[in-house]
Design an enzyme around this catalytic site. Sequence first.
Site, PDB file in Angstrom:
ATOM      1  N   LYS A   7      73.748  28.272  71.427  1.00  0.00           N
ATOM      2  CA  LYS A   7      73.117  26.921  71.725  1.00  0.00           C
ATOM      3  C   LYS A   7      71.562  27.113  71.296  1.00  0.00           C
ATOM      4  CE  LYS A   7      71.446  24.605  75.081  1.00  0.00           C
ATOM      5  NZ  LYS A   7      70.426  23.799  74.328  1.00  0.00           N
TER       6      LYS A   7
ATOM      7  N   GLY B 130      64.750  31.351  78.474  1.00  0.00           N
ATOM      8  CA  GLY B 130      64.215  29.833  78.994  1.00  0.00           C
ATOM      9  C   GLY B 130      63.222  30.142  80.122  1.00  0.00           C
TER      10      GLY B 130
ATOM     11  N   GLU C 181      65.834  36.284  80.101  1.00  0.00           N
ATOM     12  CA  GLU C 181      64.728  36.395  79.791  1.00  0.00           C
ATOM     13  C   GLU C 181      63.661  35.298  80.067  1.00  0.00           C
ATOM     14  OE1 GLU C 181      63.214  39.122  78.771  1.00  0.00           O
ATOM     15  OE2 GLU C 181      64.894  40.505  78.621  1.00  0.00           O
TER      16      GLU C 181
ATOM     17  N   CYS D 117      55.984  33.669  76.394  1.00  0.00           N
ATOM     18  CA  CYS D 117      56.558  33.937  77.655  1.00  0.00           C
ATOM     19  C   CYS D 117      55.460  35.463  77.714  1.00  0.00           C
ATOM     20  CB  CYS D 117      57.825  34.389  77.761  1.00  0.00           C
ATOM     21  SG  CYS D 117      58.351  35.596  76.299  1.00  0.00           S
TER      22      CYS D 117
ATOM     23  N   GLU E 168      52.764  29.880  84.945  1.00  0.00           N
ATOM     24  CA  GLU E 168      52.857  30.081  83.590  1.00  0.00           C
ATOM     25  C   GLU E 168      52.357  28.848  83.124  1.00  0.00           C
ATOM     26  OE1 GLU E 168      56.868  30.164  81.636  1.00  0.00           O
ATOM     27  OE2 GLU E 168      56.033  31.940  80.637  1.00  0.00           O
TER      28      GLU E 168
END
Length: 486
Positions: free
Chosen positions: A182, A235, A257, A291, A390
């Site tokens: 996906k 994500g 992750e 990330c 983040e």
Amino acid sequence: MNEATVLSTVLAGLYIDGQWRAGGERLTVTNPSTEEQLAIVTGGDARTVDEAVQAAQAAFGAWSKTTGAARAMILRKIASGVAARREHLMALQSSNNGKPGFEAAIDVDDVIATFNYYADLAEAADGQQNRAVELPSEAFSARLRREPCGVVGLIVPWNFPMVTTAWKLAPALAAGCCVLLKPSEVTPLAELELAQIIAGSGLPTGVFNLICGTGLAVGAPMSAHPGIAKVSFTGSNAVGVQVMQRAAETIKGVSLELGGKSSLLVMADADLDLAVELASGGGYFNAGQMCSATSRVLVAQDLLEPFLQRIVAKAQSIKVSGPLEEGSEMGPLVNHAQYQRVINHIEAGKEAGAHLLCGGKRPTAQPRGYFLEPAVFSQVPLDSALWREEIFGPVLCVRGFSSEAEAIALANDTQFGLVASVVSGDSETADRIANALHAGLVWINAPQVIFPQTAWGGYKQSSLGRELGPWGMQAFQEIKHVVRAL
Ligand code: NAD
């Protein structure tokens, strides 16, 4: 490289059992440089997820029994197919993600290297299957087999869509798994192109399936589907938790992750020019939507003032423009939601008392598109969201430290632990610090180079499991021991 052709027709976003299908929901894909529609892609739902899982289950019996050498041949074909479409895939990444040409090229080349690496690993695995296991008893013998874990669900984000896909898809196919992929609804175009390449690679029908769509329509039913043995997700942490919760219902394997809040440590003996280059790359590559962004820069107190002067000059020199413009060094953020999220962080940081030294606003030369001038903050309060969360945008927070122990403590003071960078003129100092940092990957005096041979993933809430290297393939395998009485 030319602008990817604007796709006026509606693109079929479902590839199930070797057939392209239109699906129901219509997803608008935009060009972040122009804010214009780039394409309409159709998306799936729980019913089509079920159909794809059934197709993958039907293909699994035969595919799981193929040799590593046979899988390697197909993986290499996919790699060469990607190489043959390199320019077009770069153009799609620039149009859909806003990546400047040099960044799009790095992504596509990484994809080629990843498929070739797992081709080698699949081939090598043939010689290791049924390896004898030494036992402390002469009455028994044992052999070790690694077998594919079944049908796997791969869910990927928008920031490095092709790369993240390759890091999951290549090892899953190498292991002998069947796949339902996906893509992110924000950036599905490169994966749709990759699916065309895979369709022509000789991979048996049903081994690879793809369904575009939103997280709720497609990702959620994938996470819960009893026919999926494992979900590999990249994500945000918030969605990672939901994937884990849904997977728990069927005790599904999960690898995650997730986010990061990583540091670059500039020690007192560092080469300042190198430190500025690495801080800029670690903070502003992919417009900071990484990330692995080293968005916290910790600088030895004696170097703090000169470092700040140079990093501000560097940030102000970066050419922020449409990714296909000559000399573009930084493109736009991926969409309006991300742009607004970063602006909100910047405003909240200023209100919390942090000093904005440059950037953090729309460049005057770019009235349209989600462009943002690279920002440098100092004096960031340690309890502010700017320091702790983040940001996922081109924002660096710089802070001084007065001892090695303080630098390590500041770097480790986060719920994340993905990566870190150390800049030091002394290799013993750098190694000592690298060993003390809670991070899955530490670069010493190096840019953020990533090789398929080295593991990807982090400590704490950044990851569950590791991608790349042999670990990436083992994540899609079951271990079986066969013990025999002699
Ligand atoms: P996101 O979590 O919003 O979406 C990621 C994927 O999950 C998308 O395909 C989305 O459609 C899907 N999704 C959304 N809701 C879902 C649900 N309820 N169930 C299942 N799937 C669902 O993340 P994003 O905004 O696309 O990407 C940015 C995030 O990804 C950042 O937090 C970043 O740190 C992280 N990331 C991590 C790594 C890594 O290697 N650690 C790499 C890239 C990005």
